[in-house]
Design a protein around this motif. Structure first.
Motif, PDB file in Angstrom:
ATOM      1  N   ARG A 187      -7.615 -12.736  11.765  1.00 55.99           N
ATOM      2  CA  ARG A 187      -6.361 -13.465  11.838  1.00 55.99           C
ATOM      3  C   ARG A 187      -6.200 -14.399  10.650  1.00 55.99           C
ATOM      4  O   ARG A 187      -7.152 -14.906  10.093  1.00 55.99           O
ATOM      5  N   ALA A 188      -4.949 -14.698  10.321  1.00 56.16           N
ATOM      6  CA  ALA A 188      -4.655 -15.570   9.176  1.00 56.16           C
ATOM      7  C   ALA A 188      -4.280 -16.965   9.648  1.00 56.16           C
ATOM      8  O   ALA A 188      -3.350 -17.576   9.166  1.00 56.16           O
ATOM      9  N   THR A 189      -4.960 -17.488  10.677  1.00 56.31           N
ATOM     10  CA  THR A 189      -4.757 -18.854  11.124  1.00 56.31           C
ATOM     11  C   THR A 189      -6.113 -19.530  11.160  1.00 56.31           C
ATOM     12  O   THR A 189      -6.993 -19.187  10.403  1.00 56.31           O
ATOM     13  N   LEU A 190      -6.300 -20.516  12.028  1.00 57.65           N
ATOM     14  CA  LEU A 190      -7.605 -21.144  12.110  1.00 57.65           C
ATOM     15  C   LEU A 190      -8.600 -20.174  12.720  1.00 57.65           C
ATOM     16  O   LEU A 190      -8.332 -19.541  13.737  1.00 57.65           O
ATOM     17  N   GLN A 243      -0.561 -24.904  18.148  1.00 62.45           N
ATOM     18  CA  GLN A 243      -1.609 -24.982  19.162  1.00 62.45           C
ATOM     19  C   GLN A 243      -2.331 -23.663  19.381  1.00 62.45           C
ATOM     20  O   GLN A 243      -3.485 -23.658  19.811  1.00 62.45           O
ATOM     21  N   THR A 244      -1.681 -22.550  19.086  1.00 70.22           N
ATOM     22  CA  THR A 244      -2.353 -21.262  19.238  1.00 70.22           C
ATOM     23  C   THR A 244      -3.424 -21.047  18.175  1.00 70.22           C
ATOM     24  O   THR A 244      -4.153 -20.058  18.226  1.00 70.22           O
ATOM     25  N   ASP A 245      -3.536 -21.974  17.211  1.00 73.35           N
ATOM     26  CA  ASP A 245      -4.658 -21.942  16.291  1.00 73.35           C
ATOM     27  C   ASP A 245      -5.976 -22.212  17.007  1.00 73.35           C
ATOM     28  O   ASP A 245      -7.034 -21.761  16.558  1.00 73.35           O
ATOM     29  N   ILE A 246      -5.912 -22.996  18.092  1.00 73.69           N
ATOM     30  CA  ILE A 246      -7.119 -23.453  18.765  1.00 73.69           C
ATOM     31  C   ILE A 246      -7.223 -22.914  20.182  1.00 73.69           C
ATOM     32  O   ILE A 246      -8.281 -22.439  20.606  1.00 73.69           O
ATOM     33  N   PHE A 247      -6.133 -22.974  20.944  1.00 69.39           N
ATOM     34  CA  PHE A 247      -6.156 -22.608  22.355  1.00 69.39           C
ATOM     35  C   PHE A 247      -5.661 -21.172  22.554  1.00 69.39           C
ATOM     36  O   PHE A 247      -4.749 -20.716  21.876  1.00 69.39           O
ATOM     37  N   GLU A 248      -6.261 -20.485  23.512  1.00 66.17           N
ATOM     38  CA  GLU A 248      -5.927 -19.094  23.824  1.00 66.17           C
ATOM     39  C   GLU A 248      -5.891 -18.265  22.545  1.00 66.17           C
ATOM     40  O   GLU A 248      -4.925 -17.544  22.244  1.00 66.17           O
ATOM     41  N   LYS A 249      -6.973 -18.353  21.802  1.00 69.61           N
ATOM     42  CA  LYS A 249      -7.078 -17.663  20.512  1.00 69.61           C
ATOM     43  C   LYS A 249      -7.683 -16.285  20.745  1.00 69.61           C
ATOM     44  O   LYS A 249      -8.870 -16.054  20.522  1.00 69.61           O
ATOM     45  N   SER A 250      -6.861 -15.381  21.198  1.00 70.33           N
ATOM     46  CA  SER A 250      -7.314 -14.042  21.542  1.00 70.33           C
ATOM     47  C   SER A 250      -7.733 -13.252  20.309  1.00 70.33           C
ATOM     48  O   SER A 250      -7.117 -13.347  19.239  1.00 70.33           O
ATOM     49  N   THR A 251      -8.758 -12.458  20.471  1.00 67.22           N
ATOM     50  CA  THR A 251      -9.213 -11.575  19.398  1.00 67.22           C
ATOM     51  C   THR A 251      -8.215 -10.462  19.128  1.00 67.22           C
ATOM     52  O   THR A 251      -8.043 -10.035  17.982  1.00 67.22           O
ATOM     53  N   TYR A 252      -7.522  -9.998  20.164  1.00 64.50           N
ATOM     54  CA  TYR A 252      -6.712  -8.790  20.059  1.00 64.50           C
ATOM     55  C   TYR A 252      -5.209  -9.040  20.062  1.00 64.50           C
ATOM     56  O   TYR A 252      -4.448  -8.158  19.649  1.00 64.50           O
ATOM     57  N   ALA A 253      -4.750 -10.193  20.539  1.00 63.62           N
ATOM     58  CA  ALA A 253      -3.314 -10.419  20.685  1.00 63.62           C
ATOM     59  C   ALA A 253      -3.013 -11.888  20.438  1.00 63.62           C
ATOM     60  O   ALA A 253      -2.849 -12.675  21.373  1.00 63.62           O
ATOM     61  N   ASN A 254      -2.936 -12.263  19.153  1.00 62.01           N
ATOM     62  CA  ASN A 254      -2.733 -13.662  18.796  1.00 62.01           C
ATOM     63  C   ASN A 254      -1.858 -13.831  17.564  1.00 62.01           C
ATOM     64  O   ASN A 254      -1.084 -14.779  17.492  1.00 62.01           O
ATOM     65  N   ASP A 255      -1.959 -12.935  16.608  1.00 63.38           N
ATOM     66  CA  ASP A 255      -1.324 -13.118  15.305  1.00 63.38           C
ATOM     67  C   ASP A 255      -0.254 -12.062  15.060  1.00 63.38           C
ATOM     68  O   ASP A 255      -0.567 -10.887  14.848  1.00 63.38           O
ATOM     69  N   PRO A 256       1.043 -12.440  15.061  1.00 63.79           N
ATOM     70  CA  PRO A 256       2.103 -11.444  14.840  1.00 63.79           C
ATOM     71  C   PRO A 256       2.127 -10.880  13.428  1.00 63.79           C
ATOM     72  O   PRO A 256       2.850  -9.918  13.177  1.00 63.79           O
ATOM     73  N   ARG A 257       1.339 -11.440  12.524  1.00 66.43           N
ATOM     74  CA  ARG A 257       1.305 -10.906  11.162  1.00 66.43           C
ATOM     75  C   ARG A 257       0.405  -9.678  11.043  1.00 66.43           C
ATOM     76  O   ARG A 257       0.529  -8.920  10.080  1.00 66.43           O
ATOM     77  N   THR A 258      -0.488  -9.489  11.994  1.00 65.23           N
ATOM     78  CA  THR A 258      -1.380  -8.330  11.934  1.00 65.23           C
ATOM     79  C   THR A 258      -1.523  -7.625  13.273  1.00 65.23           C
ATOM     80  O   THR A 258      -2.074  -6.534  13.326  1.00 65.23           O
ATOM     81  N   GLN A 259      -1.032  -8.222  14.369  1.00 65.34           N
ATOM     82  CA  GLN A 259      -1.241  -7.650  15.697  1.00 65.34           C
ATOM     83  C   GLN A 259       0.114  -7.474  16.375  1.00 65.34           C
ATOM     84  O   GLN A 259       1.078  -7.092  15.729  1.00 65.34           O
ATOM     85  N   PHE A 260       0.195  -7.721  17.675  1.00 66.13           N
ATOM     86  CA  PHE A 260       1.453  -7.530  18.406  1.00 66.13           C
ATOM     87  C   PHE A 260       2.490  -8.550  17.955  1.00 66.13           C
ATOM     88  O   PHE A 260       2.173  -9.699  17.639  1.00 66.13           O
ATOM     89  N   LEU A 261       3.759  -8.126  17.966  1.00 61.11           N
ATOM     90  CA  LEU A 261       4.859  -8.977  17.526  1.00 61.11           C
ATOM     91  C   LEU A 261       5.530  -9.726  18.667  1.00 61.11           C
ATOM     92  O   LEU A 261       6.031 -10.830  18.472  1.00 61.11           O
ATOM     93  N   ASN A 262       5.571  -9.157  19.859  1.00 59.97           N
ATOM     94  CA  ASN A 262       6.369  -9.725  20.950  1.00 59.97           C
ATOM     95  C   ASN A 262       5.801 -11.056  21.424  1.00 59.97           C
ATOM     96  O   ASN A 262       4.601 -11.207  21.614  1.00 59.97           O
ATOM     97  N   TRP A 263       6.697 -12.023  21.661  1.00 62.82           N
ATOM     98  CA  TRP A 263       6.272 -13.365  22.066  1.00 62.82           C
ATOM     99  C   TRP A 263       5.467 -13.356  23.360  1.00 62.82           C
ATOM    100  O   TRP A 263       4.595 -14.204  23.560  1.00 62.82           O
ATOM    101  N   SER A 264       5.764 -12.449  24.267  1.00 63.70           N
ATOM    102  CA  SER A 264       5.073 -12.425  25.557  1.00 63.70           C
ATOM    103  C   SER A 264       3.648 -11.905  25.441  1.00 63.70           C
ATOM    104  O   SER A 264       2.894 -11.943  26.415  1.00 63.70           O
ATOM    105  N   MET A 265       3.245 -11.439  24.250  1.00 61.86           N
ATOM    106  CA  MET A 265       1.925 -10.844  24.061  1.00 61.86           C
ATOM    107  C   MET A 265       1.045 -11.613  23.073  1.00 61.86           C
ATOM    108  O   MET A 265      -0.126 -11.274  22.921  1.00 61.86           O
ATOM    109  N   ILE A 266       1.584 -12.654  22.422  1.00 64.77           N
ATOM    110  CA  ILE A 266       0.785 -13.356  21.421  1.00 64.77           C
ATOM    111  C   ILE A 266       0.094 -14.588  21.990  1.00 64.77           C
ATOM    112  O   ILE A 266      -0.773 -15.160  21.335  1.00 64.77           O
TER     113      ILE A 266
END
Length: 478
Positions: free
Chosen positions: A48-51, A201-224
């Motif tokens: 991911r390209a965040t924290l 806040q998603t940089d730190i909390f609920e930082k999923s390996t598979y569904a967190n970053d819309p730049r490389t993973q899922f785009l939909n808000w309900s899945m990030i």
């Protein structure tokens, strides 16, 4: 159709120009000083390209630490929504006609180390974008890169500016390689990490390996992230505050307090953090089933904001007449909720995830989206099995719902931050499905076709769709 083709071509050329400018004038540079450390085994994949989660670098033999570093990314997302039939539309409905949407972002990640354990990061960012239907009509919004106060002209700002201080407390040492918002560093398994400043806040909390970053993973808000988590943030999804994380053996505990916006979905934060704030507590446990890693997270959150109550708005409208207006009955109010998150590797190249969250949403959505309860899940597959180990395939679904007060408010003709069909005679859960395939062209360059289908947009079974959205994403890391 010819005009649509020309507009699409112009947008693609603009995206290519952004990428060319970035590639030509911004490179990755690091400065290292040798420090002894001992790497450990690989953890869950994380690009991911965040924290970062500060996971051990796989098979790393380097133990040097950066004094400073600079990275950059740019992402272009193009989407087309097919037309769908709808018997009526309201002031904030998803347009039944075909539409196109796009976003373009550029972020620079600048980091420096000034003392032992202290890391300072600043992220200048620029964005432009065109949402579907003026960002109305969906709770499961189609593009995690779209912003509530965006526009079709590039706008620059500071996305993040924060200090991260790590206190090593003992246990095995491990090395983390350099990356966006991560200096190459050595840490210990048992440690306390304190982050203060401007982040999302998603940089730190609920930082999923598979569904967190819309730049490389899922785009939909309900899945990030947790869809029912109305996390404190401005209209760009950033906020100011602090968080502490304690890592001990296979456990992690996180707590944080951050600023709410002055008004719902507004661009300015309320600096009276003692009175208005978003508080989070998260407990995480890492485990292994055989040799396959996984984890479980539980989150509890509470928001305090100047927010309107749906039932108060309905009662006021019964007296004055007309449609209820939640913005007319705002007062100090609280919202609480919780979320459960699971993720598990089921093979060396396959992982699955599941989320569920619910909030006591008697007051208006304030900073995220109009979801009161949701569950989602999906699968993440590396391309190893078909000879492309750097590619990924993601498939996910979500099912979002509203509580009774929120449903009654929309049924009476009220409008929220995103929804307002004028009525809600036949309620239905808003279901979203998404599939993407991430092609790595060369290292640092990815192209991802994406498809989404959304049933019952705005929870309205009379306008059930389905809404089908075809898209493509280009992502460049430098």
């Amino acid at each position: 159709m010819f005009r649509t083709f020309i507009n699409t071509t112009l947008q693609a050329r603009r995206g290519a120009l952004w990428i060319a400018i970035v590639a030509g004038c911004f490179g990755t540079v690091t400065h290292a000083a040798d420090v002894v450390g001992t790497p450990t085994a690989a953890d869950l994949p994380d690009d991911r390209a965040t924290l970062p989660r500060m996971s051990p670098s796989p098979e790393s033999t380097d133990t040097s630490e950066d004094r400073w570093s600079a990275h950059a990314q740019t992402t272009y997302v193009w989407q087309h929504k097919n037309g769908f039939s709808a018997p009526y539309a309201g002031p904030q409905s998803l347009t039944p006609a075909a539409e196109r949407s796009y976003t373009m972002t550029f972020t620079a990640y600048l980091g420096a180390r000034f003392w032992k354990g202290g890391e300072l990061y600043v992220n200048p960012e620029a964005v432009e974008g065109l949402p579907l239907s003026h960002l109305f009509g969906l709770a499961s919004i189609n593009n995690g890169e779209i912003q509530k106060n965006g526009g079709v002209k590039p706008r620059g700002y500071y996305a993040r500016a924060f200090l991260r201080q790590t206190f090593n407390l003992g246990g095995d040492a491990f090395h983390v390689d350099a990356g966006p918002n991560q200096l190459a560093s050595n840490y210990q398994r048992e440690r306390l990490v304190v982050t203060v400043g401007k982040i999302t806040q998603t940089d730190i909390f609920e930082k999923s390996t598979y569904a967190n970053d819309p730049r490389t993973q899922f785009l939909n808000w309900s899945m990030i992230t947790h869809g029912a988590w109305d996390y404190a943030a401005d209209a760009r999804a950033y906020t100011i505050g602090g968080a502490a994380e304690l890592y001990w053996d296979d456990w992690a505990v996180r707590v944080g307090r951050f600023m709410e916006p002055k008004i719902a979905n507004g661009p300015k934060l309320n600096y009276n953090i003692g009175r208005y704030h978003g508080d989070q507590f998260e407990l995480e446990h890492d485990h292994k089933i055989g040799d396959l890693p996984g984890l479980v997270r539980v989150m509890v959150f509470r928001n305090r904001a100047f927010a309107g109550n749906y039932r108060d708005a309905i009662n006021a409208a019964l007296v004055t007449g007309g449609a209820p207006d939640v913005t007319s009955v705002r007062k100090d109010a609280s919202k609480t909720g919780y979320g459960l998150s699971l993720e598990q590797s089921v093979a060396d190249d396959v992982g699955v995830f599941f989320r569920a969250s619910k909030a006591d949403d008697k007051v208006e959505e304030y900073a995220f989206t109009e979801i009161d309860d949701v569950f989602s899940g999906g699968v993440f597959i590396k391309g190893t099995r078909w000879g492309r180990p750097n590619d990924t395939l993601g498939i996910a679904f979500s099912s979002a719902g509203l509580n009774r007060d929120h449903r009654d408010y929309l049924a009476a003709g009220g409008v929220g931050g995103f929804l307002g069909d004028g009525q809600l005679t036949h309620y239905g859960r808003e279901r979203a499905y998404e599939i993407y395939y991430n092609f790595q062209i060369i290292k640092g360059v990815q192209i991802s076709p994406d498809f989404q289908q959304i049933d019952n947009p705005g929870y309205n079974a009379d306008r059930k769709g389905p809404v089908r959205i075809f898209g493509a994403r280009v992502h460049l890391e430098i």
